[in-house]
Design a protein around this motif. Structure first.
Motif, PDB file in Angstrom:
ATOM      1  N   LEU A  66       2.475   6.307   6.370  1.00  0.00           N
ATOM      2  CA  LEU A  66       1.527   5.194   6.342  1.00  0.00           C
ATOM      3  C   LEU A  66       2.208   3.892   5.948  1.00  0.00           C
ATOM      4  CD1 LEU A  66      -1.567   6.944   4.697  1.00  0.00           C
ATOM      5  CD2 LEU A  66      -1.333   6.192   7.080  1.00  0.00           C
ATOM      6  N   ILE A  67       3.152   3.971   5.021  1.00  0.00           N
ATOM      7  CA  ILE A  67       3.880   2.762   4.616  1.00  0.00           C
ATOM      8  C   ILE A  67       4.702   2.231   5.787  1.00  0.00           C
ATOM      9  CG2 ILE A  67       5.689   1.842   3.112  1.00  0.00           C
ATOM     10  CD1 ILE A  67       4.757   3.843   0.976  1.00  0.00           C
ATOM     11  N   VAL A 108       0.651   4.462  -5.741  1.00  0.00           N
ATOM     12  CA  VAL A 108      -0.597   3.790  -6.122  1.00  0.00           C
ATOM     13  C   VAL A 108      -0.420   2.269  -6.065  1.00  0.00           C
ATOM     14  CG1 VAL A 108      -2.196   3.326  -8.020  1.00  0.00           C
ATOM     15  CG2 VAL A 108      -1.503   5.681  -7.521  1.00  0.00           C
ATOM     16  N   LEU A 109       0.686   1.782  -6.623  1.00  0.00           N
ATOM     17  CA  LEU A 109       0.947   0.340  -6.634  1.00  0.00           C
ATOM     18  C   LEU A 109       1.153  -0.204  -5.221  1.00  0.00           C
ATOM     19  CD1 LEU A 109       3.325   0.091  -9.730  1.00  0.00           C
ATOM     20  CD2 LEU A 109       0.921  -0.589  -9.596  1.00  0.00           C
ATOM     21  N   VAL A 110       1.922   0.534  -4.420  1.00  0.00           N
ATOM     22  CA  VAL A 110       2.146   0.117  -3.035  1.00  0.00           C
ATOM     23  C   VAL A 110       0.830   0.113  -2.259  1.00  0.00           C
ATOM     24  CG1 VAL A 110       3.210   0.774  -0.834  1.00  0.00           C
ATOM     25  CG2 VAL A 110       4.554   0.857  -2.936  1.00  0.00           C
ATOM     26  N   GLY A 111       0.008   1.153  -2.477  1.00  0.00           N
ATOM     27  CA  GLY A 111      -1.275   1.236  -1.801  1.00  0.00           C
ATOM     28  C   GLY A 111      -2.187   0.076  -2.144  1.00  0.00           C
ATOM     29  N   ARG A 125      -1.223  -2.868  -3.130  1.00  0.00           N
ATOM     30  CA  ARG A 125      -0.646  -4.062  -2.496  1.00  0.00           C
ATOM     31  C   ARG A 125      -0.994  -4.110  -1.007  1.00  0.00           C
ATOM     32  NH1 ARG A 125       5.809  -5.714  -2.199  1.00  0.00           N
ATOM     33  NH2 ARG A 125       5.503  -7.658  -1.025  1.00  0.00           N
ATOM     34  N   VAL A 126      -0.887  -2.955  -0.339  1.00  0.00           N
ATOM     35  CA  VAL A 126      -1.220  -2.891   1.085  1.00  0.00           C
ATOM     36  C   VAL A 126      -2.702  -3.187   1.296  1.00  0.00           C
ATOM     37  CG1 VAL A 126      -1.439  -1.343   3.080  1.00  0.00           C
ATOM     38  CG2 VAL A 126       0.643  -1.299   1.695  1.00  0.00           C
ATOM     39  N   PHE A 127      -3.553  -2.626   0.442  1.00  0.00           N
ATOM     40  CA  PHE A 127      -5.009  -2.794   0.581  1.00  0.00           C
ATOM     41  C   PHE A 127      -5.407  -4.262   0.528  1.00  0.00           C
ATOM     42  CE2 PHE A 127      -9.360  -3.054  -0.917  1.00  0.00           C
ATOM     43  CZ  PHE A 127     -10.013  -2.071  -0.185  1.00  0.00           C
ATOM     44  N   PHE A 128      -4.820  -5.000  -0.395  1.00  0.00           N
ATOM     45  CA  PHE A 128      -5.211  -6.390  -0.587  1.00  0.00           C
ATOM     46  C   PHE A 128      -4.370  -7.388   0.221  1.00  0.00           C
ATOM     47  CE2 PHE A 128      -6.942  -4.474  -4.503  1.00  0.00           C
ATOM     48  CZ  PHE A 128      -8.246  -4.943  -4.419  1.00  0.00           C
ATOM     49  N   SER A 129      -3.399  -6.884   0.970  1.00  0.00           N
ATOM     50  CA  SER A 129      -2.547  -7.794   1.741  1.00  0.00           C
ATOM     51  C   SER A 129      -3.311  -8.357   2.934  1.00  0.00           C
ATOM     52  CB  SER A 129      -1.290  -7.068   2.233  1.00  0.00           C
ATOM     53  OG  SER A 129      -1.623  -6.013   3.108  1.00  0.00           O
ATOM     54  N   GLU A 130      -3.094  -9.629   3.199  1.00  0.00           N
ATOM     55  CA  GLU A 130      -3.730 -10.283   4.338  1.00  0.00           C
ATOM     56  C   GLU A 130      -2.773 -10.270   5.517  1.00  0.00           C
ATOM     57  OE1 GLU A 130      -6.786 -11.414   4.705  1.00  0.00           O
ATOM     58  OE2 GLU A 130      -7.285 -10.685   2.706  1.00  0.00           O
ATOM     59  N   PRO A 131      -3.230  -9.867   6.685  1.00  0.00           N
ATOM     60  CA  PRO A 131      -2.342  -9.803   7.856  1.00  0.00           C
ATOM     61  C   PRO A 131      -1.835 -11.177   8.231  1.00  0.00           C
ATOM     62  CG  PRO A 131      -4.633  -9.503   8.502  1.00  0.00           C
ATOM     63  CD  PRO A 131      -4.604  -9.459   7.001  1.00  0.00           C
ATOM     64  N   ALA A 132      -0.521 -11.251   8.440  1.00  0.00           N
ATOM     65  CA  ALA A 132       0.086 -12.518   8.844  1.00  0.00           C
ATOM     66  C   ALA A 132      -0.024 -12.676  10.350  1.00  0.00           C
ATOM     67  CB  ALA A 132       1.557 -12.558   8.413  1.00  0.00           C
ATOM     68  N   SER A 133       0.182 -13.876  10.798  1.00  0.00           N
ATOM     69  CA  SER A 133       0.176 -14.129  12.230  1.00  0.00           C
ATOM     70  C   SER A 133       1.323 -13.391  12.885  1.00  0.00           C
ATOM     71  CB  SER A 133       0.313 -15.635  12.476  1.00  0.00           C
ATOM     72  OG  SER A 133       0.462 -15.902  13.849  1.00  0.00           O
ATOM     73  N   LEU A 142      -5.883   2.380   1.052  1.00  0.00           N
ATOM     74  CA  LEU A 142      -6.745   3.349   0.366  1.00  0.00           C
ATOM     75  C   LEU A 142      -6.159   4.754   0.440  1.00  0.00           C
ATOM     76  CD1 LEU A 142      -9.397   3.864  -1.113  1.00  0.00           C
ATOM     77  CD2 LEU A 142     -10.500   4.171   1.120  1.00  0.00           C
ATOM     78  N   LEU A 143      -5.665   5.141   1.613  1.00  0.00           N
ATOM     79  CA  LEU A 143      -5.074   6.480   1.777  1.00  0.00           C
ATOM     80  C   LEU A 143      -3.816   6.639   0.937  1.00  0.00           C
ATOM     81  CD1 LEU A 143      -5.538   7.054   5.617  1.00  0.00           C
ATOM     82  CD2 LEU A 143      -6.755   8.195   3.761  1.00  0.00           C
ATOM     83  N   ILE A 144      -2.979   5.594   0.896  1.00  0.00           N
ATOM     84  CA  ILE A 144      -1.745   5.660   0.100  1.00  0.00           C
ATOM     85  C   ILE A 144      -2.083   5.807  -1.379  1.00  0.00           C
ATOM     86  CG2 ILE A 144       0.318   4.380  -0.627  1.00  0.00           C
ATOM     87  CD1 ILE A 144       0.304   3.095   2.197  1.00  0.00           C
ATOM     88  N   VAL A 145      -3.079   5.042  -1.846  1.00  0.00           N
ATOM     89  CA  VAL A 145      -3.524   5.166  -3.242  1.00  0.00           C
ATOM     90  C   VAL A 145      -4.025   6.576  -3.517  1.00  0.00           C
ATOM     91  CG1 VAL A 145      -5.286   4.448  -4.905  1.00  0.00           C
ATOM     92  CG2 VAL A 145      -4.063   2.719  -3.577  1.00  0.00           C
ATOM     93  N   CYS A 146      -4.773   7.139  -2.583  1.00  0.00           N
ATOM     94  CA  CYS A 146      -5.307   8.498  -2.757  1.00  0.00           C
ATOM     95  C   CYS A 146      -4.178   9.520  -2.845  1.00  0.00           C
ATOM     96  CB  CYS A 146      -6.244   8.851  -1.606  1.00  0.00           C
ATOM     97  SG  CYS A 146      -7.828   7.995  -1.666  1.00  0.00           S
ATOM     98  N   PHE A 147      -3.158   9.377  -2.000  1.00  0.00           N
ATOM     99  CA  PHE A 147      -2.011  10.278  -2.064  1.00  0.00           C
ATOM    100  C   PHE A 147      -1.324  10.187  -3.428  1.00  0.00           C
ATOM    101  CE2 PHE A 147      -1.925  10.352   2.695  1.00  0.00           C
ATOM    102  CZ  PHE A 147      -1.872  11.736   2.849  1.00  0.00           C
ATOM    103  N   GLY A 148      -1.073   8.953  -3.875  1.00  0.00           N
ATOM    104  CA  GLY A 148      -0.409   8.762  -5.163  1.00  0.00           C
ATOM    105  C   GLY A 148      -1.237   9.277  -6.319  1.00  0.00           C
ATOM    106  N   ALA A 149      -2.527   8.956  -6.302  1.00  0.00           N
ATOM    107  CA  ALA A 149      -3.418   9.428  -7.368  1.00  0.00           C
ATOM    108  C   ALA A 149      -3.509  10.946  -7.358  1.00  0.00           C
ATOM    109  CB  ALA A 149      -4.806   8.800  -7.198  1.00  0.00           C
TER     110      ALA A 149
END
Length: 212
Positions: A25-26, A84-87, A89-97, A190-197
């Motif tokens: 996923l990363i 969890v931390l990476v997840g 960060r990914v969750f709240f990241s805004e897609p760039a152009s 969300l999935l990455i956080v779930c895996f880490g948690a």
């Protein structure tokens, strides 16, 4: 050169890489967010870490494997926390152009970060320790050359998968709208956080059960 060792390594490398998990996923997120090369370099980092564990297992480096497995709870805790931390960060990241002019992380950072995250999960070593006895005759030759052939196969197999996966996703990246990119970030994070948690919960549950 023993092509059978090389081919076995390729098969095992593919077996390790293909299942979808937090690592996948990363790499997928980086491909969608930054481009196919960022995903591929991240995948090569995963392949490198897999190859390190393959070498340790194949050569029978009991001291190294014993040390890693002896502290596997520490490594798995670190891996869980990082995921969890990476997840998040990914969750709240805004897609760039989608543009070649936009700023992205250096390829080396993509590579090294995935080496570190994958190395921190000793379950890969457990996989090799469990799977290699199935290729019993492998252990008849423990020379550096034999190990190099097998490890090269693992690296090639894993790398092939990441090139195919990230290359395919990267080819359609420009056609994905901004809202869809945002949705992909939310779901992936969300999935990455779930895996880490999940890793952390299993470790804590295991400790509680082991307490007399």
């Amino acid at each position: 050169m023993d092509l059978s060792l090389l081919m076995q390594g390729i098969v095992i490398g593919l077996t390790l890489a293909v299942p979808v998990g937090p690592i996948s996923l990363i790499c997928i997120h980086r491909t969608v967010a930054d481009g196919r090369l960022h995903g591929i370099f991240s995948g090569i980092g995963v392949a490198t870490a897999d190859s390190v564990y393959a070498a340790v297992s194949f050569l029978g480096l009991t001291v190294v494997s014993g040390l890693i497995l002896g502290y596997q709870s520490v490594f798995r805790s670190l891996a869980g926390l990082v995921l969890v931390l990476v997840g998040i960060r990914v969750f709240f990241s805004e897609p760039a152009s989608v543009s070649t002019d936009s700023e992205h992380e250096p390829y080396l950072k993509d590579y090294l970060s995935m080496v570190a995250i994958t190395i921190a999960n000793p379950l890969t070593l457990v996989f090799f320790i469990a799977i290699l006895p199935g290729f019993g005759y492998i252990f008849q030759g423990t020379s550096v050359i034999a190990a190099a052939e097998f490890v090269a196969g693992v690296f090639i197999g894993s790398t092939i998968w990441w090139i195919v996966l990230c290359g395919s996703i990267g080819s359609v990246r420009s056609s994905i709208g901004r809202e869809n990119l945002k949705l992909i970030n939310r779901i992936s994070g969300l999935l990455i956080v779930c895996f880490g948690a999940g890793m952390l919960i299993l470790l804590i549950a295991g400790r509680i059960i082991s307490i007399p």
